[in-house]
Design an enzyme around this catalytic site. Structure first.
Site, PDB file in Angstrom:
ATOM      1  N   LYS A 168     -17.254  29.734  -5.679  1.00  0.00           N
ATOM      2  CA  LYS A 168     -16.962  28.452  -5.058  1.00  0.00           C
ATOM      3  C   LYS A 168     -15.558  28.457  -4.473  1.00  0.00           C
ATOM      4  O   LYS A 168     -14.627  29.000  -5.074  1.00  0.00           O
ATOM      5  CB  LYS A 168     -17.104  27.349  -6.107  1.00  0.00           C
ATOM      6  CG  LYS A 168     -16.985  25.919  -5.580  1.00  0.00           C
ATOM      7  CD  LYS A 168     -17.217  24.931  -6.720  1.00  0.00           C
ATOM      8  CE  LYS A 168     -17.259  23.492  -6.252  1.00  0.00           C
ATOM      9  NZ  LYS A 168     -17.560  22.554  -7.357  1.00  0.00           N
ATOM     10  N   SER A 245     -20.990  19.472  -6.074  1.00  0.00           N
ATOM     11  CA  SER A 245     -20.187  20.047  -5.022  1.00  0.00           C
ATOM     12  C   SER A 245     -20.231  21.577  -4.978  1.00  0.00           C
ATOM     13  O   SER A 245     -19.701  22.196  -4.062  1.00  0.00           O
ATOM     14  CB  SER A 245     -18.729  19.601  -5.203  1.00  0.00           C
ATOM     15  OG  SER A 245     -18.196  20.088  -6.433  1.00  0.00           O
ATOM     16  N   SER A 269     -21.293  18.696 -10.885  1.00  0.00           N
ATOM     17  CA  SER A 269     -21.283  19.531  -9.687  1.00  0.00           C
ATOM     18  C   SER A 269     -21.950  20.886  -9.834  1.00  0.00           C
ATOM     19  O   SER A 269     -22.162  21.572  -8.831  1.00  0.00           O
ATOM     20  CB  SER A 269     -19.849  19.718  -9.189  1.00  0.00           C
ATOM     21  OG  SER A 269     -19.355  18.532  -8.624  1.00  0.00           O
TER      22      SER A 269
END
Length: 522
Positions: A168, A245, A269
């Site tokens: 990420k 996310s 997330s």
């Protein structure tokens, strides 16, 4: 051209091509056969039914300019014709479209279509940087296996040899910047000189970093709709949003471009995209995995975790990163009526049917009010997000997408008194949640229902976020580990089942969820 056009079909075909270049969705909809059996497929997956195809078309924003360079027409019978068109794109590359046209009531319409787009170096909605690999793991050689095969054949010295990791875009990767999902931030931030510990531990175990994958801006969203790079596809259902996310890593894993997604979970997330895309996802005990070298959103809740396609891979990664954090779990599963009521009715029914199939004992428990949990997360998270990034946001007006900008604006309005009250409440609620979970595993649907459709408007996605927080906040407030396992199917789409356990029960939770998955498949 090869073949012969039946009467009227060439006119319909040319009308379709013209409407495609003009993005005239009304004409395109009219030229697809109505009903639930109409199909459209591409590299992202298959859409079933005219309504879903129409919804997809209205959300994609048109197609790249192209010119037809060849058409093949093959008549199957008087009312069914197979048409293959070959295109050359104005800005390079070629593509194919394959269509089954059918004549009903004198009109030609497409019954089935498959689109083969031009080859791309990488999907920018999923990746910010990729390599072959981007960073090679310790002792790695060429020709390594990947995924579950790699885990099964790995040595003790390199237990993750051959495993491909999507990181990420919040984690430090040496030689790269942390982009945080925002191009303005990315353009001005420094190049990292060291890997974040959460990255290093995977590399030392033999895993390769395939690339740096997209995130919602500053991880302050759950939808996966980055306003700058576009939404990554949902690898389980292309008609639906990806979830965030940790959006890029989840999509990369779901599409088979990586085996592990390294991400963060503040308010869901990791668990939300895991549920939406049919993946295994683990939010670790708060503070158990180092967050050094990770851009923070809200330190009171930020955790590191992973997404995988298989439980064995998830356990292998967790063992490397959190061992020897092992704790056993009590046998009865804990169920809270308020959490079941927070799910959509159809999701609740699917969950209760699954729970009955497990044959496991259940104990009913009561949690603190879910709205209190969610509001506590919202206020403390907002106050910390503003403290971390508010000055930068204020100095760069217009740099954020509308939804995240609104969230930061709301965070800026949180008063010191509101934050103090929420922090006081957080301490009391954390103790209460931990007391309820005790040494058991709280089980619930990960999210209220399947991922919203890609065409869902902003208010609808915001409403989903709010209802989701009422469920994901339990682990967040408790600082507890939570695993999401792909054990339900609702409306043809995946929905996860979450197990929330006591502090440092991370590995035991994965094992328990994997055992339940096996039990309900028998």
């Amino acid at each position: 051209m090869t073949g012969t056009w039946p009467d009227g079909l060439e006119t319909a075909f040319r009308a379709y091509e013209d409407a495609l270049m003009r993005d005239d969705t009304a004409v395109l909809d009219a030229l697809f056969e109505p009903g639930p059996d109409t199909l459209r497929g591409d590299g992202a997956g298959l859409l079933r039914g005219h309504d879903r195809i129409s919804a997809f078309r209205s959300a994609r924003g048109g197609v790249a300019r192209r010119t037809l360079v060849g058409v093949d027409v093959q008549e199957l019978n008087a009312d069914e014709v197979f048409v293959v068109g070959e295109s050359r794109f104005t800005d390079g590359g070629r593509g194919l479209q394959t269509q089954l046209w059918r004549r009903t009531a004198g009109a030609w319409r497409i019954r089935t279509a498959h689109v083969t787009g031009r080859a791309v170096a990488f999907d920018r909605t999923v990746w910010r940087a990729v390599g072959d690999p981007l960073v090679r793991g310790a002792g790695a050689g060429a020709g390594a296996a990947s995924g579950a095969e790699a885990v099964a054949g790995a040595s003790d010295a390199r237990p993750l040899a051959g495993v491909r990791v999507a990181v990420k875009d919040l984690f430090a990767v040496a030689g790269h910047v942390i982009g945080a999902g925002n191009p303005t931030w990315e353009s001005a931030t420094r190049v990292e000189t060291e890997h974040a510990p959460a990255v290093s531990v995977l590399l030392q175990a033999g895993a390769d970093v395939t690339g740096i994958a997209r995130t919602d801006e500053f991880a302050y969203a759950l939808a996966g709709r980055n306003a700058h790079t576009g939404p990554p596809p949902n690898g389980a259902d292309p008609a639906r949003i990806s979830g965030g996310s940790t959006s890029g890593p989840a999509t990369a894993v779901a599409l088979g471009q990586a085996d592990v997604g390294l991400g963060t979970d503040t308010a869901g997330s990791i668990r939300v995209p895991a549920s939406y895309q049919g993946l295994w996802g683990l939010r670790t005990t708060h503070g158990l995995v180092s967050r050094d070298g990770v851009l923070p959103l809200a330190q009171s809740f930020d955790t590191v975790g992973w997404l995988t396609r298989q439980p064995d891979t998830l356990r292998a990664v967790a063992t490397v990163a959190v061992c020897p954090a092992v704790r056993s779990l009590a046998t009865p599963l804990l169920v809270c009526e308020a959490l079941l009521a927070a799910a959509d009715p159809i999701t609740r029914r699917a969950f209760e049917d699954w729970l009955a199939r497990t044959g496991t004992g259940v104990a009913v428990v009561d949690l603190p009010d879910l709205d209190d949990l969610a509001e506590t997360v919202r206020i403390v998270q907002g106050a910390e997000a503003h403290r971390n990034h508010g000055a930068w946001v204020a100095a760069h007006p217009g740099a954020l997408g509308p939804d995240v900008a609104d969230r930061f604006a709301a965070a800026a309005r949180i008063t010191a008194e509101q934050e103090a009250a929420a922090r006081d409440g957080l301490g009391r609620l954390r103790s209460a949640v931990r007391a309820v979970v005790a040494d058991g595993a709280l089980v619930l649907p990960t999210v209220p229902g399947p991922a919203p459709l890609r065409t869902a408007d902003g208010p609808a996605v915001l409403a989903t976020r709010r209802s989701t927080l009422r469920m994901t906040a339990v682990a967040g407030v408790g600082g507890l580990p939570a695993v999401s396992a792909p054990l339900l199917v609702v409306d043809g789409a995946p929905v996860g089942v979450s197990l929330v356990g006591p502090v440092r029960s991370d590995l035991a939770l994965v094992d328990r969820a994997a055992g339940l998955a096996v039990a309900t498949l028998l």
